[in-house]
Design a protein around this motif. Structure first.
Motif, short mmCIF file in Angstrom:
data_model
loop_
_atom_site.label_atom_id
_atom_site.label_comp_id
_atom_site.label_asym_id
_atom_site.label_seq_id
_atom_site.Cartn_x
_atom_site.Cartn_y
_atom_site.Cartn_z
N GLN A 31 0.82 -1.20 0.00
CA GLN A 31 0.00 0.00 0.00
C GLN A 31 0.86 1.26 0.00
OE1 GLN A 31 -3.16 0.17 -0.40
NE2 GLN A 31 -3.53 2.34 0.00
N THR A 32 1.92 1.26 0.81
CA THR A 32 2.81 2.42 0.85
C THR A 32 3.45 2.66 -0.51
OG1 THR A 32 3.31 2.03 3.20
CG2 THR A 32 4.84 3.42 1.98
N ASP A 33 3.94 1.60 -1.12
CA ASP A 33 4.60 1.73 -2.42
C ASP A 33 3.64 2.23 -3.48
OD1 ASP A 33 6.65 1.41 -4.40
OD2 ASP A 33 5.76 -0.51 -4.96
N HIS A 34 2.42 1.67 -3.50
CA HIS A 34 1.45 2.05 -4.53
C HIS A 34 0.95 3.48 -4.37
CE1 HIS A 34 1.40 -1.79 -6.37
NE2 HIS A 34 0.76 -2.42 -5.42
N THR A 35 0.85 3.96 -3.13
CA THR A 35 0.26 5.28 -2.92
C THR A 35 1.30 6.38 -2.71
OG1 THR A 35 0.07 4.84 -0.54
CG2 THR A 35 -1.84 4.33 -1.91
N ALA A 36 2.41 6.07 -2.04
CA ALA A 36 3.40 7.10 -1.72
C ALA A 36 4.73 6.90 -2.44
CB ALA A 36 3.64 7.15 -0.20
N GLY A 37 4.96 5.72 -3.03
CA GLY A 37 6.19 5.49 -3.78
C GLY A 37 7.18 4.61 -3.04
N SER A 38 8.24 4.25 -3.74
CA SER A 38 9.19 3.27 -3.21
C SER A 38 10.11 3.84 -2.15
CB SER A 38 10.03 2.70 -4.36
OG SER A 38 10.88 3.70 -4.92
N VAL A 39 10.29 5.16 -2.11
CA VAL A 39 11.23 5.74 -1.14
C VAL A 39 10.75 5.53 0.30
CG1 VAL A 39 12.34 7.86 -0.35
CG2 VAL A 39 12.16 7.38 -2.81
N THR A 89 -0.75 16.35 -8.01
CA THR A 89 -0.63 15.49 -6.83
C THR A 89 0.82 15.08 -6.58
OG1 THR A 89 -1.06 13.52 -8.20
CG2 THR A 89 -2.96 14.57 -7.16
N TRP A 90 1.75 15.86 -7.09
CA TRP A 90 3.15 15.45 -7.07
C TRP A 90 3.71 15.26 -5.66
CZ3 TRP A 90 6.21 13.26 -10.36
CH2 TRP A 90 7.58 13.19 -10.07
N GLY A 91 3.34 16.10 -4.74
CA GLY A 91 3.94 16.06 -3.41
C GLY A 91 3.70 14.77 -2.65
N GLY A 92 2.75 13.95 -3.08
CA GLY A 92 2.41 12.75 -2.31
C GLY A 92 3.12 11.49 -2.75
N ILE A 93 3.96 11.57 -3.80
CA ILE A 93 4.59 10.36 -4.34
C ILE A 93 6.10 10.56 -4.44
CG2 ILE A 93 4.65 8.72 -6.27
CD1 ILE A 93 1.86 9.73 -7.07
N ALA A 94 6.84 9.61 -3.87
CA ALA A 94 8.30 9.68 -3.95
C ALA A 94 8.81 8.43 -4.66
CB ALA A 94 8.92 9.77 -2.55
N SER A 95 8.97 8.56 -6.00
CA SER A 95 9.41 7.44 -6.83
C SER A 95 10.46 7.92 -7.81
CB SER A 95 8.21 6.84 -7.59
OG SER A 95 8.65 5.99 -8.62
N PRO A 96 11.71 7.49 -7.67
CA PRO A 96 12.76 7.93 -8.61
C PRO A 96 12.43 7.61 -10.06
CG PRO A 96 13.75 6.89 -6.68
CD PRO A 96 12.27 6.66 -6.58
N ARG A 97 11.80 6.46 -10.31
CA ARG A 97 11.49 6.09 -11.70
C ARG A 97 10.47 7.06 -12.29
NH1 ARG A 97 8.31 1.83 -14.42
NH2 ARG A 97 7.27 1.50 -12.44
N LEU A 98 9.46 7.41 -11.50
CA LEU A 98 8.46 8.37 -11.96
C LEU A 98 9.11 9.74 -12.19
CD1 LEU A 98 5.55 9.25 -12.55
CD2 LEU A 98 5.23 9.57 -10.08
N LEU A 99 10.00 10.13 -11.29
CA LEU A 99 10.71 11.40 -11.45
C LEU A 99 11.49 11.41 -12.76
CD1 LEU A 99 11.73 14.12 -10.30
CD2 LEU A 99 13.52 12.84 -9.11
N GLY A 100 12.15 10.29 -13.06
CA GLY A 100 12.91 10.20 -14.31
C GLY A 100 12.01 10.34 -15.53
N LYS A 101 10.82 9.76 -15.46
CA LYS A 101 9.89 9.87 -16.60
C LYS A 101 9.43 11.31 -16.81
CE LYS A 101 7.96 5.19 -16.70
NZ LYS A 101 6.72 4.37 -16.73
N VAL A 102 9.19 12.02 -15.72
CA VAL A 102 8.76 13.41 -15.83
C VAL A 102 9.89 14.26 -16.44
CG1 VAL A 102 8.09 15.47 -14.52
CG2 VAL A 102 7.08 13.25 -13.96
N HIS A 103 11.11 14.00 -16.00
CA HIS A 103 12.24 14.75 -16.58
C HIS A 103 12.42 14.43 -18.06
CE1 HIS A 103 13.64 16.89 -13.16
NE2 HIS A 103 13.98 15.82 -12.45
N ASP A 104 12.17 13.16 -18.45
CA ASP A 104 12.25 12.81 -19.87
C ASP A 104 11.22 13.60 -20.67
OD1 ASP A 104 14.30 11.03 -19.42
OD2 ASP A 104 13.01 9.25 -19.37
N PHE A 105 10.00 13.72 -20.11
CA PHE A 105 8.97 14.49 -20.81
C PHE A 105 9.37 15.96 -20.87
CE2 PHE A 105 5.24 17.18 -20.97
CZ PHE A 105 4.53 16.63 -22.02
N GLN A 106 9.96 16.46 -19.80
CA GLN A 106 10.40 17.86 -19.77
C GLN A 106 11.39 18.15 -20.90
OE1 GLN A 106 12.53 18.84 -16.21
NE2 GLN A 106 12.49 21.04 -16.57
#
Length: 420
Positions: A140-148, A381-398
């Protein structure tokens, strides 16, 4: 203790954390390991435990009983004739003792068998329940708040379990469950390695998880580790390892009689391997199997926690990934839209990841405004999720949007910079 279970054998059985039914199963397994033609029924076990003196086991049964408890038959309460008495003596003794021998004092073995040698707090089923609840909560933590944050929680749980295994007192059944939990934690750490881009660490956790799952003889737990190993191997460019992991996962799942949901997860990993290898025909075959498993998944009544995340949206996402690999982004768009609609709010991290993937494909298809709208929804809703992989995807889109000559794209890039 009942009058019918008052003998020495009954005490040994209970100390080893066996019911009469589970002992019969353990007896059968030990007999197979020894290659001895011996068996026992619950009825016969009851006679051994309740009658005085108990009926003498035949030689094959004696060999199995002595192997299970590590003490001579005579010390279990049986009246053993002299020619069948086994003694404790060094196995290299060149004297007259030719019968089966034991390497330590029999009484000490009997007392120590179900417990670790080191003294410590007693771990029971209530403690297991609390640990299990926290372990299951990692999903639940991983799915809602991320792997960190999930990784931080996992480290604490793993420390408690390893400390308990090393220094606490527990029955063999409790010890097995603790080792099972440790194997699951290795699987979690493997995923956190993948999500955090720490591929070497993730693969090392997979190896630990596979070894631990083998030691507790849990094939479905091995499958859960293998499906993460597929992702790590693909990311590391080890396509042969990823394909082998898929093949072994299918084999283990079949042997364990796994349901359609577990098979669906494996089929999706199979499609992932084929897609990244450029084998689009293989990807279509794997996706066809996935669709077939998905249709049967509703009939699964008991599925492992690690497989509960999967659903039709995963099949849609994998199909879109295949079209992206085939350089057909417009064909991928409807599948990604369906995946985003179908994933639901309980999987916040994956939902955000899907939306960024959709934004990437929309941008490639020339739909700049819609692409930026999807990323905007993720940033809300960015502030609620800490996932390096998701962060990398956002930077790729940027980076991709940064070269698009559009006011909407420039505004989106600026917002990403401010938010992330």
């Amino acid at each position: 203790m009942t009058e019918q279970e008052s003998g020495g054998l009954a005490r040994l059985r209970r100390a080893a954390d066996h019911t009469q039914e589970t002992f019969v199963k353990a007896f059968r397994q030990e007999s197979a390991r020894l290659g001895v033609a011996a068996a026992v029924s619950v009825r016969q076990l009851r006679r051994w435990e309740s009658e005085t003196p108990p009926p003498l086991p035949h030689p094959g049964q004696q060999a199995v009983l002595e192997a299970i408890f590590g003490i001579p038959l005579a010390e279990m309460g049986f009246d053993v004739p002299g020619h069948r008495v086994t003694v404790a003596a060094p196995i290299s003794d060149a004297g007259e003792v030719k019968r089966r021998t034991f390497v330590a004092d029999a009484g000490a073995l009997a007392a120590a068998a179900p417990l670790p040698a080191a003294p410590g707090p007693r771990i029971g089923t209530a403690d297991l329940g609390r640990l299990r609840e926290r372990l299951d909560g990692l999903y639940q933590t991983d799915h809602t708040a991320g792997s960190v944050p999930a990784s931080t929680q996992a480290e604490r749980i793993e420390s408690e379990i390893t400390r308990a295994l090393s220094s606490a007192s527990y029955t063999s059944g409790v010890g097995r469950e603790l080792q099972t939990m440790l194997a699951e934690l290795h699987g979690h750490r493997a995923w956190y390695g993948y999500d955090g881009g720490r591929i070497v660490e993730g693969r090392a956790a997979c190896m630990e998880g596979l070894a631990a799952a083998q030691l507790v003889d849990n094939p479905l737990l091995q499958v859960s580790v293998l499906e993460t190993l597929v992702l790590l191997a693909v990311k590391a460019g080890r396509s042969w390892e990823a394909a082998s992991a898929v093949e072994n996962a299918y084999r283990l799942a079949t042997q364990a009689g796994a349901g359609a949901t577990v098979l669906l997860v494996i089929a999706l990993r199979d499609a992932n391997v084929a897609t990244h290898a450029g084998d689009l025909s293989g990807a279509r075959r794997a996706l066809s199997r996935a669709v077939s498993y998905q249709r049967r998944a509703d009939g699964d009544t008991d599925m492992p926690n690690w497989a509960k995340f999967v659903g039709p949206f995963e099949v849609d996402y994998a199909t879109a990934d295949m079209y992206v690999r085939a350089d057909q982004p417009k064909r991928a768009v409807p599948f990604l839209r369906a995946a985003v609609r179908g994933i639901g709010g309980g999987l916040a991290r994956n939902s955000a990841s899907y939306r960024v993937k959709l934004a990437d494909v929309l941008l490639a298809a020339g739909e700049v405004d819609e692409a930026c709208a999807e990323v905007g929804g993720v940033l809300d809703t960015w502030g609620g999720i800490a996932s390096p992989r998701l962060l990398g995807k956002v930077h790729d889109f940027q980076r991709a949007a940064g070269v698009v000559d559009s006011p909407t794209a420039r505004e989106c890039v600026a917002r990403i910079r401010e938010t992330v």
